[in-house]
Design a protein around this motif. Structure first.
Motif, PDB file in Angstrom:
ATOM      1  N   UNK A 121       8.674 -48.587 -15.794  1.00  0.00           N
ATOM      2  CA  UNK A 121       8.256 -47.264 -16.210  1.00  0.00           C
ATOM      3  C   UNK A 121       9.320 -47.042 -17.012  1.00  0.00           C
ATOM      4  N   UNK A 122       9.167 -45.832 -17.676  1.00  0.00           N
ATOM      5  CA  UNK A 122       9.227 -45.186 -19.085  1.00  0.00           C
ATOM      6  C   UNK A 122      10.100 -43.937 -19.083  1.00  0.00           C
ATOM      7  N   UNK A 123       9.213 -42.993 -18.200  1.00  0.00           N
ATOM      8  CA  UNK A 123      10.417 -41.467 -18.316  1.00  0.00           C
ATOM      9  C   UNK A 123      10.385 -40.561 -17.159  1.00  0.00           C
ATOM     10  N   UNK A 124      11.532 -40.007 -16.914  1.00  0.00           N
ATOM     11  CA  UNK A 124      11.551 -39.594 -16.042  1.00  0.00           C
ATOM     12  C   UNK A 124      11.578 -37.680 -16.062  1.00  0.00           C
ATOM     13  N   UNK A 125      11.207 -36.504 -15.414  1.00  0.00           N
ATOM     14  CA  UNK A 125      11.809 -35.620 -15.665  1.00  0.00           C
ATOM     15  C   UNK A 125      11.453 -34.280 -15.188  1.00  0.00           C
ATOM     16  N   UNK A 126      13.008 -33.920 -14.600  1.00  0.00           N
ATOM     17  CA  UNK A 126      13.254 -32.952 -14.290  1.00  0.00           C
ATOM     18  C   UNK A 126      12.744 -31.111 -14.567  1.00  0.00           C
ATOM     19  N   UNK A 127      12.489 -31.083 -15.916  1.00  0.00           N
ATOM     20  CA  UNK A 127      12.095 -30.090 -16.184  1.00  0.00           C
ATOM     21  C   UNK A 127      11.260 -29.163 -15.778  1.00  0.00           C
TER      22      UNK A 127
END
Length: 369
Positions: free
Chosen positions: A89-95
């Motif tokens: 896993x690299x990135x998580x975005x809630x935007x």
């Protein structure tokens, strides 16, 4: 896929800006939608010399448990260094200004997902045996994790998990029956539901559970595949024994009852002695061939690896088929209401009663391990 749906799925420019900010700029950028029919949407992204995967919920869906990709990122991130094989896993975005929903980014793995047919390179007894052993050994690793130690102590409510499963799927069936029983009734499903409610185990181990663990939610590479070069991974690996290199689709994971995970996996695993499948169009059958472990072999190995006994095995196996029947009945309702053009949905008129009959066979001991 319509152009309008794709535009709702991803804003290519906004995603490129986000990846550039977090991973650095590149010259090559391509997106391809993966259409394997999973709950969440999967996009394959080429980012320079890296192959990435973006996971997001379907457009217009609210983020319930089945579509909560940030939850999926969290559990994947937690298990990534434990020996349970997952894509990095690299990135998580809630935007939601980026692509209109939560999403996360992971590395793409190379290998085979065994869904319709076995790869030619695995078509020999030793490799077939290892496919089953790798499958159950990895499930045992998940169940053996110290979920507190990896930061998942608040990831679910393991107490009462199995009772909630019975209650939840009973409610799903009741919703479907509101419409489908005007077309045809499935009395066997009512009988199975009653039996499950009367036979819920009083206690069960508390572990991390995957929630949808089965053969086509994992990937196999050649032995050493995670560390092999891309050319070796993608090339002709005949003679290389299969190694399970990735577990996917964690969106239903929580803290719960490991025996429910095992029962679900077994509901998809065929033995040569089995009757004809309830849903032949969606059933993988190649593990009926010589060399594959039997369901009993898989259970024995899981018990050995975890130290848990597969108690109440008829309950857990019947529960898995009951859940499959509930899914099918919900599909049938959607078809009757004109809310789907999937050609499989109308077939549930006959397929769900067949699943109900299978669950009864399991309960009555007529479809043994």
């Amino acid at each position: 896929m319509s152009e309008d749906y794709y535009e709702r799925l991803v804003d290519e420019d906004a995603l490129a800006a986000y990846l550039a900010d977090n991973l650095g700029t590149v010259d090559e950028y391509e997106i391809e939608r993966h259409q394997a029919g999973h709950s969440n949407e999967t996009l394959f992204v080429t980012w320079g010399d890296r192959e990435l995967v973006v996971r997001r919920p379907p457009p217009g869906e609210t983020a319930d448990t089945a579509h909560d990709v940030i939850r999926e990122y969290r559990v994947t991130n937690a298990v990534a260094d434990t020996g349970v094989p997952v894509p990095e896993p690299l990135l998580a975005c809630e935007d939601h200004d980026v692509i209109g929903s939560d999403f996360y980014v992971m590395e793409r793995l190379a290998g085979d997902v065994l869904r319709d047919e076995e790869p030619d390179r695995f078509a020999e007894p030793e490799h077939r045996r290892r496919i089953g052993e790798e499958l159950v050994d990895t499930l045992a690793k998940i169940h053996d994790l110290d979920y507190e130690a990896i930061g998942l102590g608040e990831f679910g409510r393991p107490d009462g998990y199995t009772q909630r499963q019975v209650d939840r799927w009973g409610k799903q069936l009741s919703w479907a029956f509101e419409v489908t029983e005007d077309e045809r009734a499935v009395p066997d499903l009512h009988a199975v539901g009653d039996w499950l409610r009367d036979n819920v185990p009083e206690a069960h181990p508390h572990t991390l559970v995957h929630g949808d663990y089965k053969l086509d939610n994992v990937m196999y590479g050649p032995a050493g595949g995670r560390d092999a070069s891309p050319d070796k991974q993608a090339g002709d690996a005949r003679g290389q024994p299969p190694e399970l290199v990735g577990v996917f689709d964690w969106e239903m994971s929580t803290l719960g009852d490991p025996r429910a995970d095992l029962g679900w996996m077994l509901s998809y695993w065929r033995d040569p002695k089995d009757p004809e499948p309830s849903i032949p169009e969606l059933t993988t059958r190649f593990m009926e061939r010589g060399g594959y472990p039997s369901r009993r072999d898989l259970v024995d190995r899981w018990e050995e690896r975890t130290g848990y006994a597969f108690e109440h095995e008829r309950f857990y196996r019947a529960l898995a088929v009951y859940k499959l029947a509930a899914l099918g009945e919900m599909f049938f309702r959607r078809y009757l209401e004109g809310n789907s053009d999937d050609p499989m949905y109308p077939k549930m008129e006959d397929r769900v009663p067949a699943l109900a009959a299978r669950a009864k066979r399991i309960i009555e001991g007529d479809e043994p391990l």
